[in-house]
Design an enzyme around this catalytic site. Structure first.
Site, mmCIF file in Angstrom:
data_model
loop_
_atom_site.group_PDB
_atom_site.id
_atom_site.type_symbol
_atom_site.label_atom_id
_atom_site.label_comp_id
_atom_site.label_asym_id
_atom_site.label_seq_id
_atom_site.Cartn_x
_atom_site.Cartn_y
_atom_site.Cartn_z
ATOM 1 N N GLU A 1 -9.570 -10.679 -8.066
ATOM 2 C CA GLU A 1 -8.485 -9.613 -7.749
ATOM 3 C C GLU A 1 -7.279 -9.472 -8.882
ATOM 4 O OE1 GLU A 1 -7.682 -9.522 -3.449
ATOM 5 O OE2 GLU A 1 -9.600 -9.086 -3.106
ATOM 6 N N HIS B 1 -2.039 -5.400 1.104
ATOM 7 C CA HIS B 1 -3.244 -6.062 0.902
ATOM 8 C C HIS B 1 -3.021 -7.602 0.449
ATOM 9 C CE1 HIS B 1 -6.927 -7.450 -0.617
ATOM 10 N NE2 HIS B 1 -6.344 -7.783 -1.691
ATOM 11 N N TYR C 1 -12.775 -2.385 -2.640
ATOM 12 C CA TYR C 1 -13.389 -2.292 -1.327
ATOM 13 C C TYR C 1 -14.741 -2.328 -1.253
ATOM 14 C CZ TYR C 1 -8.577 -2.253 0.512
ATOM 15 O OH TYR C 1 -7.072 -2.630 0.666
ATOM 16 N N ASN D 1 -2.273 0.171 6.944
ATOM 17 C CA ASN D 1 -1.608 -1.050 7.259
ATOM 18 C C ASN D 1 -0.784 -1.833 6.269
ATOM 19 O OD1 ASN D 1 -3.656 -1.960 5.505
ATOM 20 N ND2 ASN D 1 -4.891 -3.157 7.041
ATOM 21 N N LYS E 1 0.699 -1.185 -0.101
ATOM 22 C CA LYS E 1 -0.024 0.074 -0.039
ATOM 23 C C LYS E 1 0.919 1.228 -0.041
ATOM 24 C CE LYS E 1 -3.914 -2.287 2.068
ATOM 25 N NZ LYS E 1 -5.082 -2.355 3.160
HETATM 26 P P1 IDP Z 1 -7.810 -7.149 5.203
HETATM 27 O O1 IDP Z 1 -7.087 -6.163 4.399
HETATM 28 O O2 IDP Z 1 -7.201 -7.744 6.415
HETATM 29 O O3 IDP Z 1 -8.462 -8.133 4.314
HETATM 30 P P2 IDP Z 1 -10.549 -5.867 5.540
HETATM 31 O O4 IDP Z 1 -11.410 -6.188 6.377
HETATM 32 O O5 IDP Z 1 -10.862 -6.642 4.079
HETATM 33 O O6 IDP Z 1 -9.177 -6.369 6.000
HETATM 34 O O7 IDP Z 1 -10.511 -4.462 5.098
HETATM 35 C C1 IDP Z 1 -9.919 -3.901 4.057
HETATM 36 C C2 IDP Z 1 -9.120 -2.700 4.549
HETATM 37 O O8 IDP Z 1 -9.889 -1.870 5.101
HETATM 38 C C3 IDP Z 1 -7.867 -2.961 5.651
HETATM 39 O O9 IDP Z 1 -6.621 -3.617 5.253
HETATM 40 C C4 IDP Z 1 -7.861 -1.576 5.956
HETATM 41 O O10 IDP Z 1 -6.872 -0.659 5.233
HETATM 42 C C5 IDP Z 1 -9.154 -1.005 5.905
HETATM 43 N N1 IDP Z 1 -9.971 -1.039 7.231
HETATM 44 C C6 IDP Z 1 -10.750 -2.032 7.568
HETATM 45 N N2 IDP Z 1 -10.927 -1.796 9.048
HETATM 46 C C7 IDP Z 1 -10.654 -0.697 9.052
HETATM 47 C C8 IDP Z 1 -11.071 0.251 10.199
HETATM 48 O O11 IDP Z 1 -11.793 -0.010 11.215
HETATM 49 N N3 IDP Z 1 -10.553 1.495 10.117
HETATM 50 C C9 IDP Z 1 -9.890 2.064 8.965
HETATM 51 N N4 IDP Z 1 -9.624 1.229 8.133
HETATM 52 C C10 IDP Z 1 -10.143 -0.045 7.985
HETATM 53 MG MG MG Z 2 -9.862 -8.184 3.054
#
Ligand code: IDP
Ligand code: MG
Length: 169
Positions: free
Chosen positions: A163, A152, A86, A149, A46
């Site tokens: 994807e 992905h 997303y 974070n 990212k």
């Molecule tokens: P993942 O990336 O581990 O698969 P997902 O639940 O699919 O997690 O969420 C996608 C992305 O959305 C996360 O990697 C993060 O960047 C963002 N995200 C998820 N939950 C939150 C949150 O509570 N606050 C802010 N960003 C979030």
């Molecule tokens: Mg995800």
């Protein structure tokens, strides 16, 4: 599938009968190789990690794990692509900020392949929220905030295929 299980039973019996010197633990590890399949998963470094010059360290961890990088390209994403990617989070309060973040600079997108590549990459990545991500995982070591974070990775084989098509056409 029964044919496959019968085959596995035979392999196991042969190993045991041959007195191959394999303990139960080893036999289980050996058989696991037959149960795992070669998969392809979609991975993206990212914008925060690209900005922080972590590409090399992340790529090194992926390669060190035994997985293979099949395709890799640095690109800045279109907002529409991020919104589609997303879409399952469209009703969350952080959705707008997430799309801003994901288009704030270049990402490095990859196709990574290997045995159980989807689950293996999820393990290497660590939990979504860096506060929960174990030390030694990519997010545990490089991320501090769920809003940024670092990486992905597809969450299942079906989404991996979708994807890879979405980002590599
Ligand atoms: P993942 O990336 O581990 O698969 P997902 O639940 O699919 O997690 O969420 C996608 C992305 O959305 C996360 O990697 C993060 O960047 C963002 N995200 C998820 N939950 C939150 C949150 O509570 N606050 C802010 N960003 C979030
Ligand atoms: Mg995800």
């Amino acid at each position: 599938d029964t044919d496959r299980s019968r085959g596995l039973g035979d392999v196991y019996k042969r190993q045991v009968q041959a007195g191959a010197g394999m303990g139960l633990g080893h036999a289980r590890t050996y058989l696991k190789g037959y149960l795992m399949a070669i998969e392809k998963t979609f991975i993206m470094i990212k914008p925060d990690a690209v900005r922080d010059r972590k590409i090399g360290e992340i790529v090194a961890r992926i390669e060190r794990s035994g997985l293979v990088i099949e395709r890799m390209e640095m690109t800045t994403l279109e907002r529409a692509t991020v919104e589609e990617h997303y879409a399952h989070l469209a009703d969350k309060p952080f959705f707008g900020g997430l799309c801003d973040f994901m288009t704030s600079g270049p990402v490095v997108k990859m196709v990574v392949s290997g045995l159980s590549a989807v689950a293996k990459m999820r393990t290497l990545m660590g939990a979504t929220n860096p506060l929960d991500a174990a030390p030694g995982t990519i997010r545990g070591d490089f991320a501090v905030d769920v809003n940024a974070n670092v990486i992905h990775g597809s969450d299942c084989l079906e989404n991996a295929e979708i994807e890879i098509k979405r980002f590599f056409g």
